[in-house]
Design a protein around this motif. Structure first.
Motif, PDB file in Angstrom:
ATOM      1  N   LEU A 182       0.812  -1.222   0.000  1.00 45.05           N
ATOM      2  CA  LEU A 182       0.000   0.000   0.000  1.00 45.05           C
ATOM      3  C   LEU A 182       0.842   1.267   0.000  1.00 45.05           C
ATOM      4  CD1 LEU A 182      -2.839  -0.944   2.548  1.00 45.05           C
ATOM      5  CD2 LEU A 182      -2.726  -1.368   0.085  1.00 45.05           C
ATOM      6  N   SER A 183       2.131   1.133   0.307  1.00 42.49           N
ATOM      7  CA  SER A 183       2.971   2.336   0.336  1.00 42.49           C
ATOM      8  C   SER A 183       3.464   2.713  -1.069  1.00 42.49           C
ATOM      9  CB  SER A 183       4.174   2.132   1.258  1.00 42.49           C
ATOM     10  OG  SER A 183       5.073   1.217   0.677  1.00 42.49           O
ATOM     11  N   ALA A 184       3.252   1.819  -2.032  1.00 43.03           N
ATOM     12  CA  ALA A 184       3.758   2.076  -3.393  1.00 43.03           C
ATOM     13  C   ALA A 184       2.815   2.997  -4.153  1.00 43.03           C
ATOM     14  CB  ALA A 184       3.899   0.739  -4.127  1.00 43.03           C
ATOM     15  N   GLU A 185       3.329   3.567  -5.238  1.00 44.64           N
ATOM     16  CA  GLU A 185       2.473   4.328  -6.179  1.00 44.64           C
ATOM     17  C   GLU A 185       1.731   3.296  -7.010  1.00 44.64           C
ATOM     18  OE1 GLU A 185       1.802   7.383  -6.560  1.00 44.64           O
ATOM     19  OE2 GLU A 185       3.329   8.379  -5.346  1.00 44.64           O
ATOM     20  N   LEU A 186       0.548   2.934  -6.595  1.00 44.86           N
ATOM     21  CA  LEU A 186      -0.146   1.820  -7.248  1.00 44.86           C
ATOM     22  C   LEU A 186      -0.795   2.268  -8.557  1.00 44.86           C
ATOM     23  CD1 LEU A 186      -1.773   0.296  -4.040  1.00 44.86           C
ATOM     24  CD2 LEU A 186       0.112  -0.679  -5.372  1.00 44.86           C
ATOM     25  N   PRO A 187      -0.752   1.403  -9.570  1.00 42.68           N
ATOM     26  CA  PRO A 187      -1.424   1.766 -10.819  1.00 42.68           C
ATOM     27  C   PRO A 187      -2.934   1.832 -10.646  1.00 42.68           C
ATOM     28  CG  PRO A 187      -0.491  -0.462 -10.949  1.00 42.68           C
ATOM     29  CD  PRO A 187      -0.086   0.100  -9.614  1.00 42.68           C
ATOM     30  N   ALA A 188      -3.578   2.571 -11.527  1.00 42.99           N
ATOM     31  CA  ALA A 188      -5.032   2.766 -11.438  1.00 42.99           C
ATOM     32  C   ALA A 188      -5.775   1.429 -11.444  1.00 42.99           C
ATOM     33  CB  ALA A 188      -5.496   3.637 -12.593  1.00 42.99           C
ATOM     34  N   PRO A 201       2.773   8.251   7.691  1.00 40.57           N
ATOM     35  CA  PRO A 201       1.545   9.059   7.599  1.00 40.57           C
ATOM     36  C   PRO A 201       1.328   9.602   6.181  1.00 40.57           C
ATOM     37  CG  PRO A 201       2.784   9.638   9.582  1.00 40.57           C
ATOM     38  CD  PRO A 201       3.648   8.678   8.810  1.00 40.57           C
ATOM     39  N   GLU A 202       2.421  10.012   5.529  1.00 39.52           N
ATOM     40  CA  GLU A 202       2.295  10.568   4.175  1.00 39.52           C
ATOM     41  C   GLU A 202       1.783   9.518   3.191  1.00 39.52           C
ATOM     42  OE1 GLU A 202       5.064  10.710   6.073  1.00 39.52           O
ATOM     43  OE2 GLU A 202       4.914  12.823   6.647  1.00 39.52           O
ATOM     44  N   ARG A 203       2.336   8.290   3.299  1.00 40.74           N
ATOM     45  CA  ARG A 203       1.937   7.247   2.340  1.00 40.74           C
ATOM     46  C   ARG A 203       0.520   6.760   2.639  1.00 40.74           C
ATOM     47  NH1 ARG A 203       3.327   8.434  -1.819  1.00 40.74           N
ATOM     48  NH2 ARG A 203       2.470   6.482  -2.569  1.00 40.74           N
ATOM     49  N   GLN A 204       0.139   6.767   3.907  1.00 39.87           N
ATOM     50  CA  GLN A 204      -1.240   6.381   4.242  1.00 39.87           C
ATOM     51  C   GLN A 204      -2.215   7.400   3.638  1.00 39.87           C
ATOM     52  OE1 GLN A 204      -1.976   5.729   8.420  1.00 39.87           O
ATOM     53  NE2 GLN A 204      -4.148   5.286   8.104  1.00 39.87           N
ATOM     54  N   ALA A 205      -1.864   8.689   3.787  1.00 37.18           N
ATOM     55  CA  ALA A 205      -2.734   9.733   3.222  1.00 37.18           C
ATOM     56  C   ALA A 205      -2.758   9.624   1.694  1.00 37.18           C
ATOM     57  CB  ALA A 205      -2.252  11.110   3.658  1.00 37.18           C
ATOM     58  N   GLU A 253      -5.161  15.649   8.045  1.00 35.09           N
ATOM     59  CA  GLU A 253      -6.097  14.603   7.603  1.00 35.09           C
ATOM     60  C   GLU A 253      -5.735  13.238   8.188  1.00 35.09           C
ATOM     61  OE1 GLU A 253      -3.811  16.119   5.946  1.00 35.09           O
ATOM     62  OE2 GLU A 253      -2.927  14.870   4.378  1.00 35.09           O
ATOM     63  N   VAL A 254      -4.604  13.148   8.899  1.00 37.01           N
ATOM     64  CA  VAL A 254      -4.220  11.879   9.525  1.00 37.01           C
ATOM     65  C   VAL A 254      -4.454  12.003  11.033  1.00 37.01           C
ATOM     66  CG1 VAL A 254      -2.383  10.176   9.888  1.00 37.01           C
ATOM     67  CG2 VAL A 254      -2.448  11.508   7.756  1.00 37.01           C
ATOM     68  N   MET A 255      -5.338  11.161  11.552  1.00 30.51           N
ATOM     69  CA  MET A 255      -5.674  11.185  12.989  1.00 30.51           C
ATOM     70  C   MET A 255      -4.914  10.080  13.692  1.00 30.51           C
ATOM     71  SD  MET A 255      -9.771  11.357  13.201  1.00 30.51           S
ATOM     72  CE  MET A 255      -9.944  10.133  14.469  1.00 30.51           C
TER      73      MET A 255
END
Ligand code: SIN
Length: 287
Positions: free
Chosen positions: A23-29, A54-58, A81-83
């Motif tokens: 999930l941390s990767a730049e995933l394709p569409a 936090p940045e990659r989760q957002a 936006e990250v709680m």
């Protein structure tokens, strides 16, 4: 190149574990579309062994829609936006410790929440989920038809109105008590899911206070029945967290409940909450 995701169902009503994706990767569409399809079909999806800043989760959350900035709970410094959802060993209360659907008190409530486990207790601290689509489908056709004619008022007053938290201090999370929290948003008692077309109950014990046009006493009788009905075991699944686990649940058709069964231990999670696209799903606001 896209990788086909692994999908393993966890329970009869909802929930699936997804493998084969970072999930941390730049995933394709195409991969995002596959994740979204699994999220809509299974209502809550789980991932293991992730490493999300936090940045990659957002960034992951933003692939599904605009991210919500919680009106009453402070986000991370520089990343509102990250709680961070933290329970320290000495704290008694936990955040989310009751059945609810995130942000149902807003006129245009969240479509989904993505929760990531940073630190988990050695035991306990699981989260329960309950399918409100399965709960609706288990009702009689007569009650289903009646419920589809009703609207209900939702408010954050019970959680965030002034005075609420002075009696229940939370040391680790900054929760604002706001005059505005007493406002109400009105939503249909049964919502048609815009992506799956499935109907689901859309009332919850934390935020729904009244059936529109009914007295408090009348509303309580129906809501108590629905709250009792909707948390039946057959509609639920349960997730045991490990550091690096993530869950993505559909607030349009799922309740969740953070169990508070790990006294003396620390639990540290991070959440981003995905809003609907602007203009989609706007509801009437009262008060
Ligand atoms: C929440 O209600 O968003 C928190 C759920 C959890 O911490 O398990």
């Amino acid at each position: 190149m896209t990788v086909k995701l692994g999908i393993r169902r966890l329970a009869g009503a909802l929930g699936a574990e997804i493998t084969g994706v970072d999930l941390s990767a730049e995933l394709p569409a195409e991969t995002i579309a596959e994740i979204r399809a699994a999220f809509v079909e299974h209502q809550v999806i789980f991932f293991r062994d992730q490493s999300l800043s936090p940045e990659r989760q957002a960034a992951f959350g933003a692939r599904f829609g605009p991210l919500n900035i919680h009106p009453y709970v402070a986000g991370m410094a520089g990343q509102p936006e990250v709680m961070e959802i933290v329970k320290e060993p000495a704290e008694k209360l936990n955040f989310g410790g009751g059945w609810h659907s995130d942000m149902s008190f807003l006129p245009a409530p969240s479509i989904g929440s993505i929760l990531y486990a940073v630190e988990t207790p050695e035991w306990g601290g699981d989260t329960l989920f309950a399918s409100q689509a399965a709960a609706f489908e288990a009702l009689s056709p007569g009650l289903q038809a009646t419920l589809q004619t009703l609207n209900a008022a939702h408010t954050a007053a019970g959680e965030y109105a002034p005075g609420r938290h002075s009696a229940r201090p939370r040391q680790s999370m900054r929760i604002a008590e706001a005059e505005g929290a007493v406002g109400e948003a009105v939503h249909p008692v049964v919502k048609v899911h815009p992506e799956s077309g499935r109907r689901a109950l859309y009332v919850n014990p934390a935020f729904t206070v009244r059936i529109e046009g009914w007295s408090r006493r009348e509303s309580k009788a129906l809501l108590d029945f629905l709250f009792e009905h909707s948390r039946q075991e057959a509609f639920t699944c349960r997730f045991a967290w490990r550091p690096g686990s993530a869950a993505f649940w559909d607030n349009r058709s799922v309740w969740h409940y953070a169990l508070n069964d790990y006294p003396g231990q620390r639990r540290h999670m991070r959440r981003v909450t995905v809003d609907p696209q602007p203009s989609a799903g706007a509801q009437r606001r009262v008060a």
